[in-house]
Design a protein around this motif. Sequence first.
Motif, PDB file in Angstrom:
ATOM      1  N   VAL A   9       0.944  -1.132  -0.158  1.00 36.22           N
ATOM      2  CA  VAL A   9       0.208  -0.011   0.013  1.00 36.22           C
ATOM      3  C   VAL A   9       1.313   1.093  -0.310  1.00 36.22           C
ATOM      4  CG1 VAL A   9      -2.116   0.910   1.277  1.00 36.22           C
ATOM      5  CG2 VAL A   9      -1.654  -1.026   1.254  1.00 36.22           C
ATOM      6  N   TYR A  10       1.843   0.937   0.965  1.00 39.13           N
ATOM      7  CA  TYR A  10       3.341   2.503   0.871  1.00 39.13           C
ATOM      8  C   TYR A  10       3.511   3.010  -0.349  1.00 39.13           C
ATOM      9  CZ  TYR A  10       4.101   1.442   5.992  1.00 39.13           C
ATOM     10  OH  TYR A  10       3.530   1.842   7.276  1.00 39.13           O
ATOM     11  N   LYS A  11       3.688   1.435  -0.916  1.00 44.71           N
ATOM     12  CA  LYS A  11       4.283   1.488  -2.874  1.00 44.71           C
ATOM     13  C   LYS A  11       3.230   2.136  -3.689  1.00 44.71           C
ATOM     14  CE  LYS A  11       8.570  -0.485  -1.686  1.00 44.71           C
ATOM     15  NZ  LYS A  11       8.013  -0.187   0.086  1.00 44.71           N
ATOM     16  N   MET A  12       2.075   1.796  -3.031  1.00 40.04           N
ATOM     17  CA  MET A  12       0.697   2.149  -4.400  1.00 40.04           C
ATOM     18  C   MET A  12       0.652   3.547  -4.975  1.00 40.04           C
ATOM     19  SD  MET A  12      -1.904  -0.149  -3.082  1.00 40.04           S
ATOM     20  CE  MET A  12      -3.185   0.719  -4.192  1.00 40.04           C
ATOM     21  N   SER A  13       0.830   4.247  -6.063  1.00 40.51           N
ATOM     22  CA  SER A  13       0.691   5.262  -6.350  1.00 40.51           C
ATOM     23  C   SER A  13      -1.379   5.654  -5.617  1.00 40.51           C
ATOM     24  CB  SER A  13       0.917   5.462  -7.937  1.00 40.51           C
ATOM     25  OG  SER A  13       0.175   6.251  -9.177  1.00 40.51           O
ATOM     26  N   PHE A  14      -1.216   6.814  -5.532  1.00 35.96           N
ATOM     27  CA  PHE A  14      -1.759   7.459  -5.370  1.00 35.96           C
ATOM     28  C   PHE A  14      -2.695   7.893  -6.384  1.00 35.96           C
ATOM     29  CE2 PHE A  14      -5.554  11.149  -4.876  1.00 35.96           C
ATOM     30  CZ  PHE A  14      -5.710  10.492  -3.209  1.00 35.96           C
ATOM     31  N   ALA A  15      -2.295   7.740  -7.770  1.00 36.86           N
ATOM     32  CA  ALA A  15      -3.000   8.882  -8.988  1.00 36.86           C
ATOM     33  C   ALA A  15      -3.690   6.574  -9.520  1.00 36.86           C
ATOM     34  CB  ALA A  15      -1.968   8.677  -9.744  1.00 36.86           C
ATOM     35  N   GLY A  16      -3.228   5.853  -9.105  1.00 32.76           N
ATOM     36  CA  GLY A  16      -3.518   4.415 -10.013  1.00 32.76           C
ATOM     37  C   GLY A  16      -5.014   4.294  -8.674  1.00 32.76           C
ATOM     38  N   VAL A  17      -4.969   4.521  -7.418  1.00 29.04           N
ATOM     39  CA  VAL A  17      -6.667   3.879  -6.525  1.00 29.04           C
ATOM     40  C   VAL A  17      -7.597   5.425  -6.961  1.00 29.04           C
ATOM     41  CG1 VAL A  17      -6.979   4.282  -4.090  1.00 29.04           C
ATOM     42  CG2 VAL A  17      -5.266   3.306  -5.185  1.00 29.04           C
ATOM     43  N   TYR A  18      -7.124   7.142  -6.555  1.00 32.02           N
ATOM     44  CA  TYR A  18      -8.045   8.039  -6.749  1.00 32.02           C
ATOM     45  C   TYR A  18      -8.931   7.876  -7.941  1.00 32.02           C
ATOM     46  CZ  TYR A  18      -8.920  12.337  -8.334  1.00 32.02           C
ATOM     47  OH  TYR A  18      -9.841  14.042  -9.572  1.00 32.02           O
ATOM     48  N   PRO A  19      -8.938   6.834  -9.024  1.00 25.56           N
ATOM     49  CA  PRO A  19     -10.379   6.742  -9.945  1.00 25.56           C
ATOM     50  C   PRO A  19     -11.392   6.155  -9.262  1.00 25.56           C
ATOM     51  CG  PRO A  19      -8.382   6.661 -11.270  1.00 25.56           C
ATOM     52  CD  PRO A  19      -7.206   6.988  -9.942  1.00 25.56           C
ATOM     53  N   HIS A  20     -10.831   5.063  -8.735  1.00 24.44           N
ATOM     54  CA  HIS A  20     -11.636   4.017  -7.938  1.00 24.44           C
ATOM     55  C   HIS A  20     -12.656   5.222  -6.749  1.00 24.44           C
ATOM     56  CE1 HIS A  20      -9.732   0.665  -9.783  1.00 24.44           C
ATOM     57  NE2 HIS A  20      -8.767   1.668  -9.701  1.00 24.44           N
ATOM     58  N   TYR A  21     -12.009   6.266  -5.448  1.00 21.07           N
ATOM     59  CA  TYR A  21     -12.515   6.538  -5.185  1.00 21.07           C
ATOM     60  C   TYR A  21     -13.882   7.631  -6.160  1.00 21.07           C
ATOM     61  CZ  TYR A  21      -8.837   7.058  -1.642  1.00 21.07           C
ATOM     62  OH  TYR A  21      -7.718   6.419  -0.860  1.00 21.07           O
ATOM     63  N   ILE A  22     -13.000   8.471  -7.209  1.00 16.46           N
ATOM     64  CA  ILE A  22     -14.068   8.658  -7.775  1.00 16.46           C
ATOM     65  C   ILE A  22     -15.347   7.935  -8.023  1.00 16.46           C
ATOM     66  CG2 ILE A  22     -14.751  10.841  -9.548  1.00 16.46           C
ATOM     67  CD1 ILE A  22     -13.077  11.402  -8.119  1.00 16.46           C
ATOM     68  N   THR A  23     -14.882   7.071  -9.058  1.00 18.33           N
ATOM     69  CA  THR A  23     -16.375   6.271  -8.756  1.00 18.33           C
ATOM     70  C   THR A  23     -17.220   5.495  -7.795  1.00 18.33           C
ATOM     71  OG1 THR A  23     -14.778   5.262 -11.096  1.00 18.33           O
ATOM     72  CG2 THR A  23     -16.600   4.082 -10.093  1.00 18.33           C
ATOM     73  N   LYS A  24     -16.248   5.314  -6.946  1.00 22.36           N
ATOM     74  CA  LYS A  24     -17.285   5.187  -5.493  1.00 22.36           C
ATOM     75  C   LYS A  24     -17.968   6.152  -5.126  1.00 22.36           C
ATOM     76  CE  LYS A  24     -15.554   3.490  -1.427  1.00 22.36           C
ATOM     77  NZ  LYS A  24     -14.603   2.697  -0.169  1.00 22.36           N
ATOM     78  N   ALA A  25     -17.124   7.281  -5.324  1.00 26.45           N
ATOM     79  CA  ALA A  25     -17.949   8.071  -4.564  1.00 26.45           C
ATOM     80  C   ALA A  25     -19.569   8.460  -6.064  1.00 26.45           C
ATOM     81  CB  ALA A  25     -17.197   9.937  -4.572  1.00 26.45           C
ATOM     82  N   GLU A  26     -19.617   8.448  -6.871  1.00 23.58           N
ATOM     83  CA  GLU A  26     -20.156   9.205  -7.977  1.00 23.58           C
ATOM     84  C   GLU A  26     -21.662   7.272  -8.069  1.00 23.58           C
ATOM     85  OE1 GLU A  26     -18.237   9.188 -11.780  1.00 23.58           O
ATOM     86  OE2 GLU A  26     -17.377  11.654 -11.198  1.00 23.58           O
ATOM     87  N   LYS A  27     -20.771   6.485  -7.545  1.00 21.44           N
ATOM     88  CA  LYS A  27     -22.140   5.243  -7.181  1.00 21.44           C
ATOM     89  C   LYS A  27     -23.328   5.290  -6.467  1.00 21.44           C
ATOM     90  CE  LYS A  27     -19.502   1.249  -8.752  1.00 21.44           C
ATOM     91  NZ  LYS A  27     -18.857   0.363  -9.218  1.00 21.44           N
ATOM     92  N   LYS A  28     -22.312   6.580  -5.215  1.00 22.50           N
ATOM     93  CA  LYS A  28     -23.554   6.699  -4.089  1.00 22.50           C
ATOM     94  C   LYS A  28     -23.862   7.919  -4.005  1.00 22.50           C
ATOM     95  CE  LYS A  28     -20.511   4.004  -1.025  1.00 22.50           C
ATOM     96  NZ  LYS A  28     -20.489   3.110   0.221  1.00 22.50           N
ATOM     97  N   GLY A  29     -24.024   8.647  -5.410  1.00 21.28           N
ATOM     98  CA  GLY A  29     -24.637  10.272  -5.541  1.00 21.28           C
ATOM     99  C   GLY A  29     -23.512  11.192  -5.506  1.00 21.28           C
ATOM    100  N   ARG A  30     -22.578  11.101  -4.911  1.00 23.14           N
ATOM    101  CA  ARG A  30     -21.579  11.906  -4.941  1.00 23.14           C
ATOM    102  C   ARG A  30     -21.081  12.489  -6.075  1.00 23.14           C
ATOM    103  NH1 ARG A  30     -19.910  10.967   0.843  1.00 23.14           N
ATOM    104  NH2 ARG A  30     -20.387  12.831   1.781  1.00 23.14           N
ATOM    105  N   THR A  31     -19.959  13.503  -6.178  1.00 18.85           N
ATOM    106  CA  THR A  31     -18.978  14.086  -7.058  1.00 18.85           C
ATOM    107  C   THR A  31     -17.778  14.290  -6.913  1.00 18.85           C
ATOM    108  OG1 THR A  31     -19.578  16.544  -6.028  1.00 18.85           O
ATOM    109  CG2 THR A  31     -21.093  15.994  -7.446  1.00 18.85           C
ATOM    110  N   LYS A  32     -16.907  14.367  -8.006  1.00 19.51           N
ATOM    111  CA  LYS A  32     -15.980  14.335  -7.777  1.00 19.51           C
ATOM    112  C   LYS A  32     -15.414  15.440  -6.390  1.00 19.51           C
ATOM    113  CE  LYS A  32     -11.271  14.848 -11.366  1.00 19.51           C
ATOM    114  NZ  LYS A  32     -12.128  15.025 -12.848  1.00 19.51           N
ATOM    115  N   GLU A  33     -15.748  16.769  -6.897  1.00 17.05           N
ATOM    116  CA  GLU A  33     -15.654  17.661  -6.428  1.00 17.05           C
ATOM    117  C   GLU A  33     -15.514  17.597  -5.060  1.00 17.05           C
ATOM    118  OE1 GLU A  33     -17.414  17.935  -8.721  1.00 17.05           O
ATOM    119  OE2 GLU A  33     -16.280  18.431 -10.148  1.00 17.05           O
ATOM    120  N   GLU A  34     -16.829  16.721  -3.641  1.00 19.66           N
ATOM    121  CA  GLU A  34     -17.333  16.223  -2.816  1.00 19.66           C
ATOM    122  C   GLU A  34     -15.765  15.618  -2.784  1.00 19.66           C
ATOM    123  OE1 GLU A  34     -21.371  15.810  -1.951  1.00 19.66           O
ATOM    124  OE2 GLU A  34     -20.720  15.140  -3.647  1.00 19.66           O
TER     125      GLU A  34
END
Length: 105
Positions: A9-34
């Motif tokens: 996890v330490y070595k994982m790129s934040f950029a590699g996980v970031y799109p998953h955060y956005i997708t997860k939020a959007e599935k729950k009715g949240r936005t990229k801005e949130e």
Amino acid sequence: MNNSNNERVYKMSFAGVYPHYITKAEKKGRTKEEVHEIIFWLTGYDQKDLERILNDKTSFEAFFNEAPQIHPNVTKITGVICGHRVEDIEDPIIQKVRYLDKPLD
């Protein structure tokens, strides 16, 4: 979580996980801005910092270690995520990863 998983996890790129955060939020009715609002609140980074982090493929370890200011109220984020109580996680980087995960849940 064992140490080899933590190191991964330490070595994982934040950029590699970031799109998953956005997708997860959007599935729950949240936005990229949130999502950005949560990231900025938790870390003290701003939009310019986030763009640099994503472009540089900054690791999670560096993302949290170099954060301008981890919010002092972060410890108020509690509960279970991935079977672990956030407040009981001993590894500081993994705990911060979960602090970021929890509000997105």
